[in-house]
Each structure stands twice: as structure tokens, then as C-alpha cells.
Design a protein around this motif. Sequence first.
Motif, PDB file in Angstrom:
ATOM      1  N   PHE A  28       9.282 -22.110 -71.618  1.00  0.00           N
ATOM      2  CA  PHE A  28       8.386 -22.745 -70.660  1.00  0.00           C
ATOM      3  C   PHE A  28       7.132 -21.904 -70.488  1.00  0.00           C
ATOM      4  CE2 PHE A  28       6.730 -23.772 -66.454  1.00  0.00           C
ATOM      5  CZ  PHE A  28       6.672 -25.158 -66.536  1.00  0.00           C
ATOM      6  N   VAL A  29       5.971 -22.545 -70.621  1.00  0.00           N
ATOM      7  CA  VAL A  29       4.683 -21.888 -70.394  1.00  0.00           C
ATOM      8  C   VAL A  29       4.255 -22.218 -68.974  1.00  0.00           C
ATOM      9  CG1 VAL A  29       2.306 -21.613 -71.173  1.00  0.00           C
ATOM     10  CG2 VAL A  29       4.113 -22.141 -72.853  1.00  0.00           C
ATOM     11  N   SER A  30       4.176 -21.182 -68.157  1.00  0.00           N
ATOM     12  CA  SER A  30       3.869 -21.338 -66.732  1.00  0.00           C
ATOM     13  C   SER A  30       2.433 -20.892 -66.458  1.00  0.00           C
ATOM     14  CB  SER A  30       4.835 -20.472 -65.915  1.00  0.00           C
ATOM     15  OG  SER A  30       4.465 -20.436 -64.566  1.00  0.00           O
ATOM     16  N   SER A  31       1.806 -21.587 -65.531  1.00  0.00           N
ATOM     17  CA  SER A  31       0.467 -21.201 -65.095  1.00  0.00           C
ATOM     18  C   SER A  31       0.266 -21.741 -63.680  1.00  0.00           C
ATOM     19  CB  SER A  31      -0.585 -21.795 -66.038  1.00  0.00           C
ATOM     20  OG  SER A  31      -1.869 -21.348 -65.695  1.00  0.00           O
ATOM     21  N   ASN A  32      -0.426 -20.985 -62.840  1.00  0.00           N
ATOM     22  CA  ASN A  32      -0.556 -21.444 -61.457  1.00  0.00           C
ATOM     23  C   ASN A  32      -1.388 -22.722 -61.402  1.00  0.00           C
ATOM     24  OD1 ASN A  32      -3.360 -20.996 -60.528  1.00  0.00           O
ATOM     25  ND2 ASN A  32      -2.901 -18.824 -60.836  1.00  0.00           N
ATOM     26  N   GLU A  33      -1.116 -23.513 -60.381  1.00  0.00           N
ATOM     27  CA  GLU A  33      -1.679 -24.859 -60.290  1.00  0.00           C
ATOM     28  C   GLU A  33      -3.205 -24.864 -60.199  1.00  0.00           C
ATOM     29  OE1 GLU A  33      -1.266 -28.691 -57.415  1.00  0.00           O
ATOM     30  OE2 GLU A  33       0.613 -27.724 -58.018  1.00  0.00           O
ATOM     31  N   ASN A  34      -3.781 -23.900 -59.504  1.00  0.00           N
ATOM     32  CA  ASN A  34      -5.248 -23.865 -59.398  1.00  0.00           C
ATOM     33  C   ASN A  34      -5.894 -23.656 -60.765  1.00  0.00           C
ATOM     34  OD1 ASN A  34      -5.349 -24.347 -56.643  1.00  0.00           O
ATOM     35  ND2 ASN A  34      -5.339 -22.176 -56.108  1.00  0.00           N
ATOM     36  N   LEU A  35      -5.338 -22.761 -61.556  1.00  0.00           N
ATOM     37  CA  LEU A  35      -5.857 -22.543 -62.910  1.00  0.00           C
ATOM     38  C   LEU A  35      -5.705 -23.805 -63.766  1.00  0.00           C
ATOM     39  CD1 LEU A  35      -4.749 -19.008 -64.171  1.00  0.00           C
ATOM     40  CD2 LEU A  35      -7.056 -19.929 -64.089  1.00  0.00           C
ATOM     41  N   LEU A  39      -5.553 -26.855 -62.745  1.00  0.00           N
ATOM     42  CA  LEU A  39      -6.495 -27.855 -62.243  1.00  0.00           C
ATOM     43  C   LEU A  39      -7.891 -27.630 -62.839  1.00  0.00           C
ATOM     44  CD1 LEU A  39      -7.069 -30.221 -60.281  1.00  0.00           C
ATOM     45  CD2 LEU A  39      -7.483 -28.496 -58.504  1.00  0.00           C
ATOM     46  N   ILE A  40      -8.350 -26.393 -62.817  1.00  0.00           N
ATOM     47  CA  ILE A  40      -9.668 -26.056 -63.376  1.00  0.00           C
ATOM     48  C   ILE A  40      -9.700 -26.344 -64.875  1.00  0.00           C
ATOM     49  CG2 ILE A  40     -11.218 -24.118 -63.890  1.00  0.00           C
ATOM     50  CD1 ILE A  40     -10.202 -22.917 -61.135  1.00  0.00           C
ATOM     51  N   ARG A  41      -8.655 -25.904 -65.602  1.00  0.00           N
ATOM     52  CA  ARG A  41      -8.602 -26.140 -67.058  1.00  0.00           C
ATOM     53  C   ARG A  41      -8.600 -27.634 -67.372  1.00  0.00           C
ATOM     54  NH1 ARG A  41      -3.547 -22.262 -67.782  1.00  0.00           N
ATOM     55  NH2 ARG A  41      -4.579 -20.236 -67.728  1.00  0.00           N
ATOM     56  N   LEU A  42      -7.808 -28.387 -66.628  1.00  0.00           N
ATOM     57  CA  LEU A  42      -7.671 -29.818 -66.892  1.00  0.00           C
ATOM     58  C   LEU A  42      -8.985 -30.553 -66.631  1.00  0.00           C
ATOM     59  CD1 LEU A  42      -5.825 -32.143 -67.682  1.00  0.00           C
ATOM     60  CD2 LEU A  42      -5.046 -32.257 -65.312  1.00  0.00           C
ATOM     61  N   GLN A  43      -9.642 -30.219 -65.526  1.00  0.00           N
ATOM     62  CA  GLN A  43     -10.933 -30.850 -65.237  1.00  0.00           C
ATOM     63  C   GLN A  43     -11.931 -30.566 -66.355  1.00  0.00           C
ATOM     64  OE1 GLN A  43     -10.893 -29.327 -60.889  1.00  0.00           O
ATOM     65  NE2 GLN A  43     -12.452 -30.915 -60.943  1.00  0.00           N
ATOM     66  N   LYS A  44     -11.969 -29.322 -66.786  1.00  0.00           N
ATOM     67  CA  LYS A  44     -12.924 -28.926 -67.828  1.00  0.00           C
ATOM     68  C   LYS A  44     -12.557 -29.544 -69.182  1.00  0.00           C
ATOM     69  CE  LYS A  44     -14.969 -24.795 -69.884  1.00  0.00           C
ATOM     70  NZ  LYS A  44     -14.970 -23.338 -69.917  1.00  0.00           N
ATOM     71  N   ARG A  45     -11.290 -29.424 -69.568  1.00  0.00           N
ATOM     72  CA  ARG A  45     -10.840 -29.894 -70.884  1.00  0.00           C
ATOM     73  C   ARG A  45     -10.995 -31.401 -71.034  1.00  0.00           C
ATOM     74  NH1 ARG A  45      -4.604 -29.450 -71.946  1.00  0.00           N
ATOM     75  NH2 ARG A  45      -4.663 -31.491 -70.943  1.00  0.00           N
ATOM     76  N   ASN A  46     -10.599 -32.165 -69.994  1.00  0.00           N
ATOM     77  CA  ASN A  46     -10.576 -33.624 -70.094  1.00  0.00           C
ATOM     78  C   ASN A  46     -11.751 -34.294 -69.386  1.00  0.00           C
ATOM     79  OD1 ASN A  46      -7.984 -32.706 -70.899  1.00  0.00           O
ATOM     80  ND2 ASN A  46      -7.118 -34.711 -70.465  1.00  0.00           N
ATOM     81  N   ASN A  47     -12.657 -33.469 -68.854  1.00  0.00           N
ATOM     82  CA  ASN A  47     -13.823 -33.991 -68.149  1.00  0.00           C
ATOM     83  C   ASN A  47     -13.398 -34.959 -67.030  1.00  0.00           C
ATOM     84  OD1 ASN A  47     -16.562 -34.153 -67.615  1.00  0.00           O
ATOM     85  ND2 ASN A  47     -16.867 -35.897 -68.993  1.00  0.00           N
ATOM     86  N   LEU A  48     -12.486 -34.464 -66.169  1.00  0.00           N
ATOM     87  CA  LEU A  48     -11.940 -35.280 -65.086  1.00  0.00           C
ATOM     88  C   LEU A  48     -12.472 -34.817 -63.740  1.00  0.00           C
ATOM     89  CD1 LEU A  48      -8.157 -35.291 -66.112  1.00  0.00           C
ATOM     90  CD2 LEU A  48      -9.811 -37.129 -66.470  1.00  0.00           C
ATOM     91  N   SER A  49     -12.498 -35.746 -62.807  1.00  0.00           N
ATOM     92  CA  SER A  49     -12.796 -35.360 -61.418  1.00  0.00           C
ATOM     93  C   SER A  49     -11.575 -34.614 -60.873  1.00  0.00           C
ATOM     94  CB  SER A  49     -13.062 -36.607 -60.570  1.00  0.00           C
ATOM     95  OG  SER A  49     -11.859 -37.338 -60.385  1.00  0.00           O
ATOM     96  N   LYS A  50     -11.768 -33.933 -59.767  1.00  0.00           N
ATOM     97  CA  LYS A  50     -10.661 -33.193 -59.155  1.00  0.00           C
ATOM     98  C   LYS A  50      -9.515 -34.140 -58.800  1.00  0.00           C
ATOM     99  CE  LYS A  50      -9.580 -29.786 -55.623  1.00  0.00           C
ATOM    100  NZ  LYS A  50     -10.113 -28.925 -54.548  1.00  0.00           N
ATOM    101  N   SER A  51      -9.831 -35.303 -58.220  1.00  0.00           N
ATOM    102  CA  SER A  51      -8.773 -36.234 -57.812  1.00  0.00           C
ATOM    103  C   SER A  51      -8.022 -36.794 -59.031  1.00  0.00           C
ATOM    104  CB  SER A  51      -9.329 -37.360 -56.945  1.00  0.00           C
ATOM    105  OG  SER A  51     -10.213 -38.167 -57.674  1.00  0.00           O
ATOM    106  N   GLU A  52      -8.742 -37.057 -60.120  1.00  0.00           N
ATOM    107  CA  GLU A  52      -8.070 -37.541 -61.341  1.00  0.00           C
ATOM    108  C   GLU A  52      -7.141 -36.470 -61.908  1.00  0.00           C
ATOM    109  OE1 GLU A  52     -11.200 -40.552 -63.498  1.00  0.00           O
ATOM    110  OE2 GLU A  52     -11.711 -38.411 -63.457  1.00  0.00           O
ATOM    111  N   ALA A  53      -7.610 -35.236 -61.915  1.00  0.00           N
ATOM    112  CA  ALA A  53      -6.795 -34.129 -62.435  1.00  0.00           C
ATOM    113  C   ALA A  53      -5.551 -33.922 -61.566  1.00  0.00           C
ATOM    114  CB  ALA A  53      -7.628 -32.855 -62.499  1.00  0.00           C
TER     115      ALA A  53
END
Length: 190
Positions: free
Chosen positions: A122-129, A131-145
Motif C-alpha cells: 500500500f502506498v500511503s500519502s496524507n490527504e492534503n498532499l 488533494l494538491i496532487r490530484l487537482q494539479k494532475r487532473n486539472n480539477l477544482s478542489k470540490s471535484e478532487a
Amino acid sequence: MLKFAITGNIASGKSTVKKFIEEFLSIKILCLDEVTKEIYSNNRQFRNFLIENFYTTNKTEISSIVFSNPDKLRLLNDFIHPLIRDELFQYFNKNTEKNFVFVDVPLLFEAKFDIYFDKILFVSSNENLRLIRLQKRNNLSKSEAIKRINAQINEEYKINKSDYVIKNNGTIDELKKQVYTFTEKIKPLL
């Protein structure tokens, strides 16, 4: 054959861990996200299902629908997971002469695929990180992420069900060292 699953919640760093394992063990790892993309592109039965139930085959549009509607997400998963499982079993059957295989399985627990594996990383990472990665990688708004993060089972449950855990909260070099340590630890099993 020893079957290893690599998993982690969205934007945890699974793909990077996968690349490092491939490098350190000189192997090729099956990625079920790639299998899913292939099904989306080439499986006529699945494409018909999408048109019938979502009125589109556009993955971005479907993602928007399913991450806003748990019933639609369940409908989609109930249809596609058996198709993915069939591809997974074909992969196992094609590699029976090997002592071990690794598979990158993003929704290992959600799809109940954990029963098909001997060992889970299992690859673990804190939720805030994440969230930031997902928004950047997928070009999502905070609510979408956040919707995508919340669509998955929480990390604590998955960590308790896993044999190995790599924490990806630091630098890429720190992650690479952890993956190297993991591969050295499991080499006697292989």
C-alpha cells in the motif's frame, strides 16, 4: 506464483512506486488503469453500456457523472470490474511459469480484488498532499478532487489489510529509498 498487488488511494504515488519497482527488480508490471483505458477504447459491449446508461462514451463526462452520484458509480463499477477481472486472470494465466508477478491495482479493495493476491503493498500519502496532487494532475477544482478522494475507502482500513506500506509524504529521493528497501526485503520471497 506469488501475486503482489500495488495499491493506494488516488494521487498517492502508485505510478512512481511502480516505476521504481520495475527498475529495481527488472520487471514489467501490469497496470489495471491501462487495462481500464483499453476497455474504454475498444470493448464494444462496454461502450454500448455507457451510451445506454450515461448517454456518452467520453471518460471525462462519465467521471463527472459518477463522482457526483454514488448509484451511477456503483452501476459503472458493477459492469466494468468483471471485465477488468477477466483481463487480470488472463494475465495470471499467461505468466504461470514465473515465480512472481506484480499488478498495479488502484481500486484493489473497492473492487474486492484483494482476494486474488498473496501480498499487498500500500502506498500511503496524507490527504492534503493527495488533494494538491490530484487537482494539479487532473486539472480539477478542489470540490471535484474531494469527491474523487471521498469515493474511495479510507487509508486506515487499507493499511490494516496490507502486508507492506510505503509512505509518500516527502521527496522523490526519500520515496525511491523506501521502494529500494522494500524490494530488498522481498527478494528472498521471490
